[in-house]
Motif scaffolding. Structure first.
Motif, short mmCIF file in Angstrom:
data_model
loop_
_atom_site.label_atom_id
_atom_site.label_comp_id
_atom_site.label_asym_id
_atom_site.label_seq_id
_atom_site.Cartn_x
_atom_site.Cartn_y
_atom_site.Cartn_z
N SER A 30 13.22 -0.43 83.93
CA SER A 30 14.62 -0.37 83.55
C SER A 30 14.79 0.96 83.19
O SER A 30 15.89 1.39 82.68
N HIS A 31 14.08 1.74 83.23
CA HIS A 31 14.21 3.26 82.92
C HIS A 31 15.23 3.78 83.56
O HIS A 31 15.51 3.87 84.92
N ARG A 32 16.36 4.60 82.96
CA ARG A 32 17.12 5.58 83.76
C ARG A 32 17.34 6.71 82.54
O ARG A 32 17.30 6.45 81.25
N SER A 33 17.33 7.81 83.03
CA SER A 33 17.89 8.98 82.06
C SER A 33 19.42 8.76 81.48
O SER A 33 20.13 8.67 82.13
N ILE A 34 19.16 9.28 80.28
CA ILE A 34 20.36 9.05 79.41
C ILE A 34 20.98 10.62 78.92
O ILE A 34 19.96 11.35 78.32
N ARG A 35 22.22 10.91 79.34
CA ARG A 35 22.62 12.29 79.31
C ARG A 35 23.82 12.11 78.25
O ARG A 35 24.34 13.46 77.81
N VAL A 36 24.08 10.90 77.63
CA VAL A 36 25.42 10.99 76.77
C VAL A 36 24.92 10.22 75.60
O VAL A 36 24.32 8.93 75.80
N PHE A 37 25.06 10.60 74.19
CA PHE A 37 24.26 9.81 72.98
C PHE A 37 25.55 9.75 72.30
O PHE A 37 26.38 10.29 72.19
N LYS A 38 25.34 8.71 71.52
CA LYS A 38 26.17 8.35 70.28
C LYS A 38 25.73 9.32 68.99
O LYS A 38 24.72 9.84 69.18
N ASP A 39 26.78 9.69 68.25
CA ASP A 39 26.51 10.48 67.35
C ASP A 39 25.80 10.08 66.07
O ASP A 39 26.50 9.93 65.03
N GLN A 40 24.59 9.79 66.39
CA GLN A 40 23.97 8.76 65.43
C GLN A 40 22.48 9.40 65.32
O GLN A 40 21.69 9.45 66.25
N PRO A 41 22.12 10.04 64.05
CA PRO A 41 20.62 10.54 63.89
C PRO A 41 19.62 9.44 63.86
O PRO A 41 20.02 8.50 63.76
N ILE A 42 18.59 10.10 64.37
CA ILE A 42 17.18 9.35 64.08
C ILE A 42 16.58 9.75 63.17
O ILE A 42 16.25 10.65 63.02
N ALA A 43 16.19 8.60 62.40
CA ALA A 43 15.26 8.94 61.10
C ALA A 43 14.13 9.58 61.56
O ALA A 43 13.37 9.18 62.55
N GLN A 44 13.65 10.50 60.45
CA GLN A 44 12.34 11.31 60.86
C GLN A 44 11.19 10.25 60.84
O GLN A 44 10.32 10.84 61.78
N GLU A 45 11.28 9.37 60.29
CA GLU A 45 10.07 8.13 60.44
C GLU A 45 9.95 7.83 61.55
O GLU A 45 8.77 7.60 62.15
N THR A 46 11.16 7.56 62.51
CA THR A 46 11.25 6.94 63.73
C THR A 46 10.68 7.97 64.68
O THR A 46 9.84 7.77 65.53
N ILE A 47 11.03 9.37 64.46
CA ILE A 47 10.49 10.47 65.31
C ILE A 47 9.12 10.65 65.20
O ILE A 47 8.38 10.68 66.29
N ASN A 48 8.57 10.38 64.07
CA ASN A 48 7.02 10.40 63.87
C ASN A 48 6.32 9.49 64.53
O ASN A 48 5.37 9.84 64.87
N GLU A 49 6.94 8.15 64.35
CA GLU A 49 6.25 7.12 65.17
C GLU A 49 6.19 7.43 66.60
O GLU A 49 5.29 7.09 67.32
N LEU A 50 7.49 7.89 67.23
CA LEU A 50 7.32 8.10 68.58
C LEU A 50 6.28 9.38 68.99
O LEU A 50 5.48 9.10 69.98
N VAL A 51 6.16 10.15 68.09
CA VAL A 51 5.19 11.38 68.49
C VAL A 51 3.88 10.72 68.25
O VAL A 51 3.04 11.12 68.99
N GLU A 52 3.40 9.92 67.22
CA GLU A 52 2.19 9.18 67.24
C GLU A 52 1.90 8.51 68.33
O GLU A 52 0.77 8.49 68.75
N ALA A 53 2.91 8.06 69.04
CA ALA A 53 2.80 6.97 70.11
C ALA A 53 2.40 7.93 71.34
O ALA A 53 1.50 7.79 72.07
N GLY A 54 2.95 9.21 71.28
CA GLY A 54 2.68 10.14 72.31
C GLY A 54 1.07 10.52 72.22
O GLY A 54 0.53 10.67 73.17
N GLN A 55 0.97 10.95 70.85
CA GLN A 55 -0.54 11.27 70.81
C GLN A 55 -1.69 10.10 71.03
O GLN A 55 -2.74 10.47 71.44
N ALA A 56 -1.26 8.84 71.15
CA ALA A 56 -2.16 7.74 71.49
C ALA A 56 -2.22 7.89 73.04
O ALA A 56 -3.37 7.13 73.34
N ALA A 57 -1.74 8.57 73.75
CA ALA A 57 -1.86 8.59 75.34
C ALA A 57 -3.35 9.12 75.43
O ALA A 57 -4.07 9.87 74.70
N ALA A 58 -4.15 8.74 76.92
CA ALA A 58 -5.21 9.45 76.83
C ALA A 58 -5.12 10.89 77.16
O ALA A 58 -4.05 11.54 77.34
N THR A 59 -6.20 11.53 76.77
CA THR A 59 -6.26 13.03 76.91
C THR A 59 -7.52 13.43 77.52
O THR A 59 -8.55 13.04 76.94
#
Ligand SMILES: Cc1cc2nc3c(=O)[nH]c(=O)nc-3n(C[C@H](O)[C@H](O)[C@H](O)COP(=O)(O)O)c2cc1C
Length: 245
Positions: free
Chosen positions: A10-39
């Motif tokens: 169901s992926h599609r690129s999003i180019r219009v966003f709500k003016d709603q900040p993302i909590a730093q804890e969420t961003i940290n979680e996303l980046v940790e999910a990134g780190q979990a990829a095979a390397t």
């Protein structure tokens, strides 16, 4: 098939966003999910720069060819292929790193792709939307300067992340028969398959809610591939210590 595969499809690129900040804890979680990829060989060659400074965001939007969502998205990350800490690792072990190999460039770049796609899927699983920004490579030297990137580090692409304020359709992909081959590379039927796909893509562009286009896939691709593709990349990467041998 299952909710993970449904999410991926169901992926599609999003180019219009709500003016709603993302909590730093969420961003940290996303980046940790990134780190979990095979390397590759455990090299962990991706560094993410989270760009918060509005002035830098505005400059990056311009450098990316005037992509306003780079400035306005709640979160903007730059994914860098990074072999610098490996130099440090060698130094810490009294070893002299041999750099500049094309192989190292490939592994570091692939690492970034896998890392970023994990971030993308993690974000989408939280009902956030993303768009990759390869446009940063239009002005890769300026982007690198703005973000103080040293030798052996280059920005592969950026990513806007935020709560979607649009609901675009999913773009139809190539037929499976074109991308999945059995036992050997056989493209004898691909001309007709691509022609069919062209009609499918045209119908999609005609039926979508906005930005209607009269184009298929092959004409879009041929229009793009008759032009030069960022010829400054090779000298830039070589100057930064990549692809020298
Ligand atoms: C590495 C990469 C770079 C991209 N760069 C841009 C970009 O600079 N600007 C943009 O609007 N979309 C960019 N895209 C998004 C693609 O245009 C988009 O993924 C493609 O058209 C398929 O559409 P979809 O993501 O909605 O399925 C990029 C995608 C990737 C994977």
């Amino acid at each position: 098939m299952n909710s993970t595969i449904d999410l991926l499809k169901s992926h599609r690129s999003i180019r219009v966003f709500k003016d709603q900040p993302i909590a730093q804890e969420t961003i940290n979680e996303l980046v940790e999910a990134g780190q979990a990829a095979a390397t590759s060989s455990f090299i962990q060659a991706c560094t993410v720069i989270q760009v918060n400074d509005p002035e830098k965001r505005q400059q990056l939007a311009t450098m990316a060819g005037g992509q306003s969502y780079v400035e306005t998205a709640p979160t903007f990350l730059v994914f860098c292929a990074d072999m610098k800490r490996h130099q440090l690792a060698c130094e810490m072990n009294d070893a002299q790193m041999q750099s500049g190999f094309t192989e190292q460039f490939i592994t570091a770049t692939v690492d970034c792709g896998l890392f970023a796609q994990n971030v993308a899927i993690a974000a989408e699983s939280l009902d956030l939307g993303i768009v990759y920004i390869g446009g940063l490579r239009n002005k890769i030297a300026d982007v690198s300067k703005l973000l103080d990137l040293p030798d052996l580090v280059y920005p592969v692409f950026g990513m806007c992340i935020g709560v979607p304020d649009q609901n675009p359709e999913v773009k139809p992909r190539l037929p499976l028969s074109v991308v999945l081959k059995q036992d050997s590379y056989d493209d004898t039927k691909d001309r007709e398959r691509l022609a069919d796909y062209d009609s499918h893509v045209k119908t999609y562009y005609q039926s979508r809610g906005s930005n209607l286009k009269e184009t298929g896939w092959t004409d879009q691709i041929s229009g793009m591939l008759v032009k030069e593709a960022r010829p400054h990349m090779l000298p830039f990467l070589q100057e930064r210590g990549f692809i020298k041998r």
